[in-house]
Design a protein around this motif. Structure first.
Motif, mmCIF file in Angstrom:
data_model
loop_
_atom_site.group_PDB
_atom_site.id
_atom_site.type_symbol
_atom_site.label_atom_id
_atom_site.label_comp_id
_atom_site.label_asym_id
_atom_site.label_seq_id
_atom_site.Cartn_x
_atom_site.Cartn_y
_atom_site.Cartn_z
ATOM 1 N N MET A 1 0.817 -1.212 0.000
ATOM 2 C CA MET A 1 0.000 0.000 0.000
ATOM 3 C C MET A 1 0.850 1.261 0.000
ATOM 4 S SD MET A 1 -2.628 1.297 2.943
ATOM 5 C CE MET A 1 -3.114 3.016 3.016
ATOM 6 N N LEU A 2 1.954 1.240 0.749
ATOM 7 C CA LEU A 2 2.741 2.456 0.928
ATOM 8 C C LEU A 2 3.843 2.633 -0.109
ATOM 9 C CD1 LEU A 2 3.041 2.648 4.804
ATOM 10 C CD2 LEU A 2 1.529 3.929 3.301
ATOM 11 N N ILE A 3 4.075 1.624 -0.936
ATOM 12 C CA ILE A 3 5.109 1.776 -1.967
ATOM 13 C C ILE A 3 4.747 2.902 -2.945
ATOM 14 C CG2 ILE A 3 6.214 0.656 -3.942
ATOM 15 C CD1 ILE A 3 6.252 -1.924 -2.331
ATOM 16 N N PRO A 4 3.484 3.002 -3.421
ATOM 17 C CA PRO A 4 3.136 4.148 -4.271
ATOM 18 C C PRO A 4 3.293 5.490 -3.548
ATOM 19 C CG PRO A 4 1.498 2.411 -4.484
ATOM 20 C CD PRO A 4 2.378 2.023 -3.354
ATOM 21 N N PHE A 5 3.071 5.495 -2.230
ATOM 22 C CA PHE A 5 3.285 6.712 -1.452
ATOM 23 C C PHE A 5 4.763 7.093 -1.474
ATOM 24 C CE2 PHE A 5 3.999 8.466 2.985
ATOM 25 C CZ PHE A 5 3.650 9.761 2.643
ATOM 26 N N PHE A 6 5.631 6.106 -1.300
ATOM 27 C CA PHE A 6 7.073 6.329 -1.373
ATOM 28 C C PHE A 6 7.457 6.872 -2.743
ATOM 29 C CE2 PHE A 6 11.250 4.474 -2.527
ATOM 30 C CZ PHE A 6 12.046 5.145 -1.603
ATOM 31 N N GLN A 7 6.891 6.315 -3.792
ATOM 32 C CA GLN A 7 7.176 6.784 -5.149
ATOM 33 C C GLN A 7 6.630 8.194 -5.373
ATOM 34 O OE1 GLN A 7 5.272 3.565 -7.222
ATOM 35 N NE2 GLN A 7 7.170 2.350 -7.395
ATOM 36 N N ALA A 8 5.473 8.498 -4.762
ATOM 37 C CA ALA A 8 4.900 9.848 -4.887
ATOM 38 C C ALA A 8 5.802 10.885 -4.233
ATOM 39 C CB ALA A 8 3.508 9.881 -4.256
ATOM 40 N N LEU A 9 6.418 10.514 -3.114
ATOM 41 C CA LEU A 9 7.348 11.434 -2.445
ATOM 42 C C LEU A 9 8.560 11.705 -3.320
ATOM 43 C CD1 LEU A 9 7.285 10.062 1.226
ATOM 44 C CD2 LEU A 9 6.253 12.170 0.390
ATOM 45 N N ARG A 10 9.092 10.668 -3.928
ATOM 46 C CA ARG A 10 10.250 10.861 -4.813
ATOM 47 C C ARG A 10 9.876 11.693 -6.039
ATOM 48 N NH1 ARG A 10 14.397 5.782 -5.162
ATOM 49 N NH2 ARG A 10 15.361 6.137 -3.125
ATOM 50 N N LYS A 11 8.665 11.470 -6.552
ATOM 51 C CA LYS A 11 8.205 12.247 -7.697
ATOM 52 C C LYS A 11 8.073 13.716 -7.327
ATOM 53 C CE LYS A 11 4.633 12.319 -11.263
ATOM 54 N NZ LYS A 11 3.367 11.692 -11.750
ATOM 55 N N ALA A 12 7.721 13.979 -6.064
ATOM 56 C CA ALA A 12 7.605 15.360 -5.579
ATOM 57 C C ALA A 12 8.961 15.942 -5.190
ATOM 58 C CB ALA A 12 6.660 15.417 -4.388
ATOM 59 N N LYS A 13 10.043 15.192 -5.456
ATOM 60 C CA LYS A 13 11.421 15.622 -5.200
ATOM 61 C C LYS A 13 11.724 15.765 -3.711
ATOM 62 C CE LYS A 13 11.968 17.847 -9.703
ATOM 63 N NZ LYS A 13 12.346 19.062 -10.442
ATOM 64 N N VAL A 14 11.068 14.902 -2.904
ATOM 65 C CA VAL A 14 11.446 14.803 -1.495
ATOM 66 C C VAL A 14 12.576 13.782 -1.418
ATOM 67 C CG1 VAL A 14 10.693 14.233 0.837
ATOM 68 C CG2 VAL A 14 9.100 15.324 -0.755
ATOM 69 N N PRO A 15 13.765 14.145 -0.920
ATOM 70 C CA PRO A 15 14.909 13.218 -0.916
ATOM 71 C C PRO A 15 14.765 12.125 0.136
ATOM 72 C CG PRO A 15 15.513 15.271 0.154
ATOM 73 C CD PRO A 15 14.119 15.464 -0.378
ATOM 74 N N VAL A 16 13.878 11.171 -0.116
ATOM 75 C CA VAL A 16 13.631 10.083 0.829
ATOM 76 C C VAL A 16 14.342 8.823 0.332
ATOM 77 C CG1 VAL A 16 11.451 9.595 -0.344
ATOM 78 C CG2 VAL A 16 11.840 8.698 1.943
ATOM 79 N N SER A 17 14.971 8.106 1.254
ATOM 80 C CA SER A 17 15.736 6.912 0.896
ATOM 81 C C SER A 17 14.969 5.654 1.294
ATOM 82 C CB SER A 17 17.093 6.921 1.598
ATOM 83 O OG SER A 17 16.921 6.781 3.002
ATOM 84 N N VAL A 18 15.417 4.517 0.770
ATOM 85 C CA VAL A 18 14.804 3.228 1.103
ATOM 86 C C VAL A 18 14.951 2.941 2.592
ATOM 87 C CG1 VAL A 18 14.899 0.741 0.685
ATOM 88 C CG2 VAL A 18 15.166 2.336 -1.230
ATOM 89 N N ARG A 19 16.101 3.305 3.161
ATOM 90 C CA ARG A 19 16.326 3.068 4.582
ATOM 91 C C ARG A 19 15.289 3.813 5.430
ATOM 92 N NH1 ARG A 19 17.543 -0.522 7.822
ATOM 93 N NH2 ARG A 19 15.566 0.191 8.651
ATOM 94 N N GLU A 20 14.995 5.017 5.062
ATOM 95 C CA GLU A 20 13.995 5.801 5.808
ATOM 96 C C GLU A 20 12.599 5.214 5.631
ATOM 97 O OE1 GLU A 20 16.539 9.916 5.194
ATOM 98 O OE2 GLU A 20 14.937 9.337 3.814
ATOM 99 N N PHE A 21 12.312 4.714 4.422
ATOM 100 C CA PHE A 21 11.019 4.088 4.180
ATOM 101 C C PHE A 21 10.873 2.824 5.031
ATOM 102 C CE2 PHE A 21 8.326 1.244 1.487
ATOM 103 C CZ PHE A 21 7.144 1.945 1.629
ATOM 104 N N LEU A 22 11.945 2.045 5.146
ATOM 105 C CA LEU A 22 11.917 0.846 5.980
ATOM 106 C C LEU A 22 11.729 1.199 7.454
ATOM 107 C CD1 LEU A 22 14.752 -1.270 4.301
ATOM 108 C CD2 LEU A 22 12.268 -1.614 4.126
ATOM 109 N N THR A 23 12.311 2.327 7.865
ATOM 110 C CA THR A 23 12.126 2.786 9.241
ATOM 111 C C THR A 23 10.653 3.074 9.512
ATOM 112 O OG1 THR A 23 14.342 3.758 9.289
ATOM 113 C CG2 THR A 23 12.754 4.566 10.913
ATOM 114 N N LEU A 24 9.979 3.692 8.538
ATOM 115 C CA LEU A 24 8.553 3.962 8.684
ATOM 116 C C LEU A 24 7.763 2.655 8.812
ATOM 117 C CD1 LEU A 24 6.045 5.790 8.617
ATOM 118 C CD2 LEU A 24 6.158 5.721 6.121
ATOM 119 N N LEU A 25 8.084 1.671 7.978
ATOM 120 C CA LEU A 25 7.392 0.384 8.042
ATOM 121 C C LEU A 25 7.637 -0.302 9.386
ATOM 122 C CD1 LEU A 25 8.042 -1.028 4.447
ATOM 123 C CD2 LEU A 25 6.042 0.212 5.301
#
Length: 394
Positions: A1-25
């Motif tokens: 569910m949250l993978i498209p959210f992660f992709q939306a953040l990157r599309k919006a040029k928010v410098p979010v990394s996979v490590r930070e996304f895993l921290t959220l999960l």
């Protein structure tokens, strides 16, 4: 569910990394927010996601845009005008008045305006358009939108004449972008004159002149001397007006904001709308959820901070002088009271006004604000004005 959210953040040029996304999960798996918490909500998830994914507050606005688009419809926003049916405010035509006709219209006083609105809500039974009394559109009534009145309450619609003393709607403002690339460095150069450097911190820099002198005095044996690196010691508290008539000045204010962020290490900023009242905010999309009491701001920063207001000071005089005068809510104390408290707390202060200086004399609110600030404390947003303001702050 949250993978498209992660992709939306990157599309919006928010410098979010996979490590930070895993921290959220991991935080979600540990039920930091969720069904196990007593008061779980979309707001709880918002704060958790922002904490895990955003490293720098300059990206808050981009994060909010991506978050709002992805979770659109989940969070209820806006105040519903329950007292006024929507069909009363559907605009069917616009009424255009000549300057002579506008001059003949008289504005109600503050108390009369509020009392009359209450009576209209009790008496009115249906929709009206083009009139001068009822709540409606396209007329000269002080209540509604799409027409003209020298001092009324705009209910819904969009502002045109900017003469409303109150605005009854949920208003959304956008943060100023501090990452704007400037086409000219003139503003930065002007602000640079305010900087005051001091040697602070650990010994991190080679003191070349002292090393040469010490080596010579030591008969040629190398004697290295270090010194603290130079840092800009000036502290700036930046309070910026946003929304409404300030929309005309967004680009110039963003240039100023961007230059200030690059020139001053110790820069704190907050937003307000038209006049300062009992609270301010740092994020326009979260301004109702993240309020900073003005008293706390006054107590948090000491007198070393240079206080800089940025705004056009263009508003109804009621907004400065009258309790309850805010266009958005019923403030208990007048804006002038809060202005005086801020000016006493920070003796070094200026107001930078993006409005052309030639129109200041025609705006009663600008004259009132100049009197509160003191002689020469309001300057135009020009290079000459910035230089004048900097001399005032030094």
């Amino acid at each position: 569910m949250l993978i498209p959210f992660f992709q939306a953040l990157r599309k919006a040029k928010v410098p979010v990394s996979v490590r930070e996304f895993l921290t959220l999960l991991e935080a979600l798996k540990a039920q930091v927010v969720g069904p196990a918490t007593e008061h779980a909500s979309i707001d709880d998830f918002y704060f958790l996601a922002r904490t895990c994914l955003v490293k720098d507050e300059r990206h808050f606005d981009k994060f909010d845009q991506a978050f709002g688009l992805y979770f659109k419809g989940i969070e209820h926003v806006g105040e519903i005008l329950k007292e006024i049916p929507e069909d009363w405010l559907k605009q069917t035509f616009e009424k255009f008045l000549t300057p002579e006709e506008k001059a003949k219209l008289e504005a109600m006083g503050w108390d009369e305006l509020m009392e009359t609105l209450k009576k209209r809500l009790e008496e009115q039974q249906g929709r009206h358009a083009g009139g001068n009394k009822w709540i409606g559109t396209g007329g000269t009534s002080p209540f509604g939108h799409g027409g003209f009145n020298p001092a009324g309450i705009r209910i819904g619609g969009t502002g045109r004449n900017r003469s409303a003393v109150k605005v009854w709607e949920k208003r959304a403002f956008r943060d100023y972008d501090d990452s704007l690339e400037l086409g000219t460095r003139n503003i930065q150069i002007a602000l640079r004159k305010l900087r005051k450097f001091a040697r602070q911190g650990a010994h991190e820099e080679l003191a070349l002149d002292e090393t040469i002198r010490a080596t010579a005095a030591n008969a040629g044996w190398l004697d290295i001397r270090m010194r603290p690196e130079r840092h800009n010691a000036i502290k700036v508290l930046l309070l910026m007006d946003v929304g409404g008539s300030m929309d005309d000045h967004i680009q110039r204010v963003e240039e100023l904001f961007s230059a200030a962020k690059s020139e001053f290490k110790h820069l704190e900023f907050y937003y307000f709308h038209n006049c300062v009242y009992d609270y301010m905010w740092k994020n326009n999309r979260r301004r109702y959820a993240e309020k900073f009491p003005t008293w706390d701001i006054i107590r948090k920063y000491n007198k070393d901070y240079k206080l800089v207001f940025v705004g056009d000071a263009t508003m109804s005089p009621y907004e400065i002088l009258q309790p309850g005068g805010s266009v958005e809510y019923n403030n208990e104390e007048a804006g002038a009271v809060w202005m005086q408290r801020l000016l006493q707390a920070f003796p070094k202060h200026i107001w930078i006004n993006p409005e052309p200086q030639g129109v200041w004399q025609y705006r009663q609110s600008i004259d009132i604000m100049q009197q509160l600030l003191g002689q020469g404390k309001m300057v135009p947003l020009t290079l000459q004005g910035l230089e004048q303001g900097i001399r005032t702050l030094l």
